[in-house]
Design an enzyme around this catalytic site. Structure first.
Site, mmCIF file in Angstrom:
data_model
loop_
_atom_site.group_PDB
_atom_site.id
_atom_site.type_symbol
_atom_site.label_atom_id
_atom_site.label_comp_id
_atom_site.label_asym_id
_atom_site.label_seq_id
_atom_site.Cartn_x
_atom_site.Cartn_y
_atom_site.Cartn_z
ATOM 1 N N LYS A 183 9.860 -13.420 2.245
ATOM 2 C CA LYS A 183 11.203 -13.409 1.637
ATOM 3 C C LYS A 183 11.485 -12.098 0.918
ATOM 4 O O LYS A 183 12.525 -11.480 1.124
ATOM 5 C CB LYS A 183 11.362 -14.565 0.631
ATOM 6 N N ARG A 230 -2.251 -9.496 -0.095
ATOM 7 C CA ARG A 230 -1.075 -8.795 -0.642
ATOM 8 C C ARG A 230 -1.437 -7.906 -1.842
ATOM 9 O O ARG A 230 -2.141 -8.326 -2.744
ATOM 10 C CB ARG A 230 -0.039 -9.847 -1.070
ATOM 11 N N ARG A 257 0.257 -23.217 -5.102
ATOM 12 C CA ARG A 257 1.651 -22.796 -4.865
ATOM 13 C C ARG A 257 2.162 -23.336 -3.527
ATOM 14 O O ARG A 257 3.319 -23.727 -3.398
ATOM 15 C CB ARG A 257 1.756 -21.262 -4.911
HETATM 16 P P1 AMP Z 1 7.550 -15.823 -6.424
HETATM 17 O O1 AMP Z 1 7.452 -14.380 -6.741
HETATM 18 O O2 AMP Z 1 8.912 -16.217 -5.893
HETATM 19 O O3 AMP Z 1 6.433 -16.328 -5.539
HETATM 20 O O4 AMP Z 1 7.408 -16.606 -7.812
HETATM 21 C C1 AMP Z 1 6.234 -16.503 -8.597
HETATM 22 C C2 AMP Z 1 6.175 -17.637 -9.615
HETATM 23 O O5 AMP Z 1 7.330 -17.558 -10.481
HETATM 24 C C3 AMP Z 1 6.228 -19.051 -9.028
HETATM 25 O O6 AMP Z 1 4.944 -19.520 -8.615
HETATM 26 C C4 AMP Z 1 6.770 -19.833 -10.212
HETATM 27 O O7 AMP Z 1 5.782 -20.031 -11.208
HETATM 28 C C5 AMP Z 1 7.794 -18.859 -10.789
HETATM 29 N N1 AMP Z 1 9.138 -19.033 -10.170
HETATM 30 C C6 AMP Z 1 9.821 -18.146 -9.378
HETATM 31 N N2 AMP Z 1 11.010 -18.646 -9.001
HETATM 32 C C7 AMP Z 1 11.088 -19.882 -9.571
HETATM 33 C C8 AMP Z 1 12.064 -20.908 -9.548
HETATM 34 N N3 AMP Z 1 13.209 -20.799 -8.860
HETATM 35 N N4 AMP Z 1 11.804 -22.044 -10.252
HETATM 36 C C9 AMP Z 1 10.669 -22.204 -10.962
HETATM 37 N N5 AMP Z 1 9.702 -21.280 -11.002
HETATM 38 C C10 AMP Z 1 9.901 -20.127 -10.319
#
Ligand code: AMP
Length: 214
Positions: A13, A127, A171
């Site tokens: 993404k 990564r 995750r």
């Molecule tokens: P990402 O970089 O999108 O993988 O997000 C990393 C971490 O940030 C996730 O594992 C969550 O802990 C938190 N996070 C990111 N976006 C959200 C969201 N929309 N709702 C809740 N937690 C989020």
């Protein structure tokens, strides 16, 4: 265009959203990046979010809603945006609707980047981010020249705190339980576009542009 990017952690993404932003006048809005920024800056919000992020859990809906509402109201989002990592559950999808109504906008599409589990694991465990430029690399997929260029320029290859195997597994579980139901939600809304997310970055990007008519 106003687009939601769905897809598991590691589905690409962020990589694809950054590419769309570079080539079209569409801003990438990543809740993960905004939260990591708040953690690094040591803000109150960052302190509240940190434990959940380190554990691979979702941060509370009200925290991310506040972040997203504030970000989408900024002028650079007026021409269009990609929501990268938001919404992550049904409540957030519902929360988003009045936020968009308030700024007089609606979604044009929800894109699912579809990737098999074994490839997700390799992408996530491999990564790395360049500490100097923020460029995303992967120890399994990037060329040796690209990896060497980072150290030659005085940068370091940094691994995200939540990219260790245990947290990654959690995750992915959170994704299956909480985020996957959004696929049906956006399909029923007539907004879903599925893009096959495996292969070279360039070919995935070409499929994405075709799906969105960019
Ligand atoms: P990402 O970089 O999108 O993988 O997000 C990393 C971490 O940030 C996730 O594992 C969550 O802990 C938190 N996070 C990111 N976006 C959200 C969201 N929309 N709702 C809740 N937690 C989020």
């Amino acid at each position: 265009m106003r687009i939601v990017f769905l897809g598991a952690p590691g589905s690409g993404k962020g990589t694809q959203a950054k590419r769309v932003m570079a080539e079209h006048d569409i801003v990438q809005v990543s809740t993960g990046d905004l939260l990591r920024g708040a953690v690094a800056a040591g803000t109150e919000l960052g302190q509240k979010a940190r434990a959940a992020m380190d554990a691979g859990e979702l941060v509370t809906d009200d925290i991310v809603l506040g972040i997203i509402a504030e970000r989408l109201a900024q002028p650079d989002c007026a021409n269009g945006f990609i929501l990268d990592g938001y919404p992550r559950n049904l409540q957030q999808a519902k929360d988003l609707e009045p936020v968009l109504a308030d700024i007089g906008q609606s979604l044009d599409a929800a894109v699912l980047l579809d990737v098999e589990l074994d490839i997700l694991m390799k992408r996530l465990t491999g990564r790395r981010t360049c500490s100097k430029t923020g460029k995303l690399l992967n120890i399994y997929y990037s060329s040796q020249e690209e990896l060497d260029a980072v150290t030659a320029a005085g940068g370091e290859l940094i691994q995200r705190a939540d990219d260790n195997e245990e947290t990654i597994a959690h995750r992915l579980e959170v994704y299956r339980e909480q985020t996957e139901p959004l696929i049906d939600y956006y399909r029923e809304a007539g907004l879903l576009k599925v893009v096959q997310g495996e292969g070279e970055i360039d070919e995935i990007y070409a499929r994405l542009e075709a799906a969105l008519g960019l």
